[in-house]
Write a protein that holds these residues in place. Sequence first.
Motif, PDB file in Angstrom:
ATOM      1  N   ASN A 352       0.810  -1.219   0.000  1.00  0.00           N
ATOM      2  CA  ASN A 352       0.000   0.000   0.000  1.00  0.00           C
ATOM      3  C   ASN A 352       0.846   1.274   0.000  1.00  0.00           C
ATOM      4  O   ASN A 352       0.303   2.384   0.053  1.00  0.00           O
ATOM      5  CB  ASN A 352      -0.934   0.022   1.213  1.00  0.00           C
ATOM      6  N   PHE A 353       2.175   1.137  -0.069  1.00  0.00           N
ATOM      7  CA  PHE A 353       3.035   2.317   0.051  1.00  0.00           C
ATOM      8  C   PHE A 353       2.796   3.289  -1.101  1.00  0.00           C
ATOM      9  O   PHE A 353       2.669   4.497  -0.885  1.00  0.00           O
ATOM     10  CB  PHE A 353       4.507   1.879   0.070  1.00  0.00           C
ATOM     11  N   MET A 354       2.739   2.781  -2.335  1.00  0.00           N
ATOM     12  CA  MET A 354       2.579   3.652  -3.496  1.00  0.00           C
ATOM     13  C   MET A 354       1.211   4.314  -3.549  1.00  0.00           C
ATOM     14  O   MET A 354       1.028   5.327  -4.221  1.00  0.00           O
ATOM     15  CB  MET A 354       2.844   2.872  -4.788  1.00  0.00           C
ATOM     16  N   ASN A 395       5.236  -8.835  -6.077  1.00  0.00           N
ATOM     17  CA  ASN A 395       4.073  -8.317  -6.789  1.00  0.00           C
ATOM     18  C   ASN A 395       3.239  -7.507  -5.799  1.00  0.00           C
ATOM     19  O   ASN A 395       2.673  -8.052  -4.848  1.00  0.00           O
ATOM     20  CB  ASN A 395       3.246  -9.459  -7.383  1.00  0.00           C
ATOM     21  N   LEU A 396       3.165  -6.197  -6.017  1.00  0.00           N
ATOM     22  CA  LEU A 396       2.507  -5.311  -5.062  1.00  0.00           C
ATOM     23  C   LEU A 396       0.995  -5.446  -5.078  1.00  0.00           C
ATOM     24  O   LEU A 396       0.327  -5.009  -4.139  1.00  0.00           O
ATOM     25  CB  LEU A 396       2.902  -3.862  -5.355  1.00  0.00           C
ATOM     26  N   GLN A 397       0.447  -6.037  -6.138  1.00  0.00           N
ATOM     27  CA  GLN A 397      -1.009  -6.176  -6.226  1.00  0.00           C
ATOM     28  C   GLN A 397      -1.473  -7.501  -5.642  1.00  0.00           C
ATOM     29  O   GLN A 397      -2.399  -7.540  -4.832  1.00  0.00           O
ATOM     30  CB  GLN A 397      -1.446  -6.036  -7.686  1.00  0.00           C
ATOM     31  N   THR A 398      -0.844  -8.606  -6.038  1.00  0.00           N
ATOM     32  CA  THR A 398      -1.245  -9.918  -5.537  1.00  0.00           C
ATOM     33  C   THR A 398      -0.519 -10.297  -4.254  1.00  0.00           C
ATOM     34  O   THR A 398      -0.862 -11.298  -3.621  1.00  0.00           O
ATOM     35  CB  THR A 398      -0.979 -10.996  -6.594  1.00  0.00           C
ATOM     36  N   LYS A 399       0.533  -9.527  -3.898  1.00  0.00           N
ATOM     37  CA  LYS A 399       1.357  -9.771  -2.704  1.00  0.00           C
ATOM     38  C   LYS A 399       2.149 -11.072  -2.790  1.00  0.00           C
ATOM     39  O   LYS A 399       2.602 -11.606  -1.785  1.00  0.00           O
ATOM     40  CB  LYS A 399       0.499  -9.747  -1.437  1.00  0.00           C
ATOM     41  N   ASP A 400       2.320 -11.583  -4.017  1.00  0.00           N
ATOM     42  CA  ASP A 400       3.159 -12.764  -4.217  1.00  0.00           C
ATOM     43  C   ASP A 400       4.625 -12.357  -4.161  1.00  0.00           C
ATOM     44  O   ASP A 400       5.009 -11.280  -4.617  1.00  0.00           O
ATOM     45  CB  ASP A 400       2.864 -13.414  -5.568  1.00  0.00           C
TER      46      ASP A 400
END
Length: 854
Positions: A352-354, A395-400
């Motif tokens: 969530n940083f960006m 992966n910042l969206q899926t958190k993989d």
Amino acid sequence: MQLKPIERFLYIILLFLNVLNFANAQNPKIKSDTAIVKTDSLRTTVRDTVVLDSVDNSSIKAPINYSANDSMMLSMTNQKIYLYGSANIKTEGTELTAEYVEIDMSKNELFAEGRKDKNGEYIGSPVFKDGGEEFDAKSMIYNIKTKKGIVYEVVSELSGGYLHGQKTKIYPNKEVHILDGKFTTCDLKHPHFYIELTKAKVIPNKKIVSGPFYFVIADVPLPIGLPFGIFPIQKGNTSGVLIPSYGEEKRRGFYLRDFGYYFAISDNFDVAVQADVYTYGSWGARLTSRYKRLYRYDGRLNIKYDNIVEGNEGVSDYSKNNSFWVDASYAQDPKANPTSNFNATLSFGKSNFMQYNAESINDYVQSQAMSSISFRKQFRGTPFNLSANATANQNLQTKDLTLSLPTIAFNMSRQFPFKRKKPIGKPKWYEKIGISYTSSFRNTLNTKDSLLFRNESLEQMKYGFQHSIPISTSFKLLKHFSLSPSFTFNGKVYPNYINKRIVDNFNGSTGNIEQNVVTDTISGLKYMYDFQFSVPFTTKLYGMFNFKKGKIKAFRHVMTPSVSFNYRPDFSEQKWSFYKGEPLDTLYNRKYSISSNGIFGSPPSGKYGSIGFSLGNNFEMKVASRDTSKESSKIKLLESLNLNTSYNLAADSLKWSNLTISGGTRLFKSITVNFNSTFDPYTVDSNGVKINTFERSKNNRLVRFVSSNFSVGASFNSEQFKKKDEEKSEKIGKYNYFSIPWTLSVNYTLNYNKATFDKINQQFEKNITQTLNFNGSLQLTPKWRIQINSGYDFKTKELTATSITINRDLHCWEMSLYVIPFGTLQSYNFRINIRSPLFKDIKYTKDKRWQDNF
């Protein structure tokens, strides 16, 4: 006694006068009043050199060079020397240049000034250089005995800025006192802005101590000033307070950002500590550090932590969470060690940083965070090299999170073991046999970023070792054909393998015993391998058609046919022991690989003996030049047109592979076109599954379309049209509006495929994807520049994320406007500021942040 440079050349002038006085006493024909040396009408420069061995027991021993373009006059009575016309006096480390220089021996004074020319313009102002320091002035007086001087209307460069003084006094301790001074970073004689110093004292390489001062912009005094001030002018980095920026954000309230302190620890290392504060309770902290050692290494470290509070407590939109981000890098200078290199780049944090800290479109849409550490070693004098890498992909969206810790590779470049050390005549065919070696060890982990340090994640690590030994050669057959046989051996080592077995389970609801398959992981090293042969056979065919008339002189077609044979055994056969039969599969006799969980995969199954066919094409045209003195030019009509397919001799069905047609060319030196299409010679059944029936026999067509992609890119700039514009354009005023510098890049991509089968309509569904991106810049005037980045979404029929940047060069100031006119990131930022980093906090900003859109 050590003398200053300016004292040195004055002492030399004194000695020179004494010599003249002695000569006058010995020769009565020399007049006792003046001695004048003057040039003729050609204005030959008067030059001379004097070398002083000893003066008053001083340690001076340096040549003194002096010159004047017009004339030089010596006055014995007044004990003065007059130099006219670009007078120049040089001694060790010191130089004085002025239109007029006067040396008074009796008072031990030096006077220099400029003069007005015929047009009334002031020329030849004194310029004094002492080591690395330099200043200009209207006039100056310096007493060599008292070591004091007065300089009028001086301009000197000081710590990246310019110091002006209406009247300046120089003291023996090198301190300078200024009356009616100005400090600015504008390099004009009449600066656009400055700090007006009513009176000030300059302590060299330390600071400027000032009385009352205030800012002046465009000759307009501003009500911004203080009764006194201290300005550090030390060379190198200096510690100090970092001024914050302020503003308002709807989600977090009013804020002060980037307030902190800068620590200049040394010239090679610094640290900045900064903080952000918001009125709704949010706060953040940041640590930034840089380090560098010349010709050895350099790097940086950025750590940011945010405690985010949105809305007011007790209200439905209230939320509280935290975020962090770490950026770090280390880079070894190539000059430090030519045979080895070490580099590291770390970038990771919460996903969530960006969402709260993105400053541009690229930051916001960033979906990957990459980190890597690499080491490379080349063993000098050998063909061997070693490398070690560790990578992390978040992966910042899926958190993989995908980790590779580490990957170690040991390789040998291609060698020719049968090549003679002292070749005589043509090389033998076996001398061209080359062999190389590659190997790697890899350890990987796939998990979620929140589960990284848990035991269950560490147990999921996969690791293994693989190596490859390719052997190849090439030679000519019948002069026109090339044969390049090769053999490749691949091996893999795994720490475990799998085994499937049948287990009987009692089903309480039915009262029956059911058989289930259980997969066991068996520990123990397991070595597996595979190999394959390949024999490519190629040649070139040339076709030429000449035209007797017209501008087109000839047309050329070059074909490159290639036939290759590839063979690989079926490693799923029982004799290799790499595959086993599925326990409960008695109908299809399916097999499973005991290394299916291996990081490098399994040896390939199925016998493969194929003949590959490919045909390359190139089309060119020769066109006569308009200028008969020049040779004809070649135009590439189609740089490449390739057709590829293969036939598997070992397969029992579906022996033909897909037909691939690809090509590309370049048009008008600015447009690039590429295309690729895939066709299948076999048809499908009612479920959309490919069957061993040709399209020609069922649908009366040679092949079935599968997919295609087409892309075109164009790049244009004003230089390409410059000559034509110059011929047609006329200058308007002082600026040629018909030769405005500009750039434009456009990229279009079309993907069309039939991958999804519709069982109801018994046909493949069409899927079309189109993308269009463009960017450009326009230099309206030498000072104005506009840039735009955008694209078009064919599905929504709207423009994609668009940004517009406008810059204005204001000499010592700069103005910029960054706008995202629509979309989720709709925002703008206007800024006008002084260009120099010395006054980076003197600025005016007005913005609307994209975070306020939520």
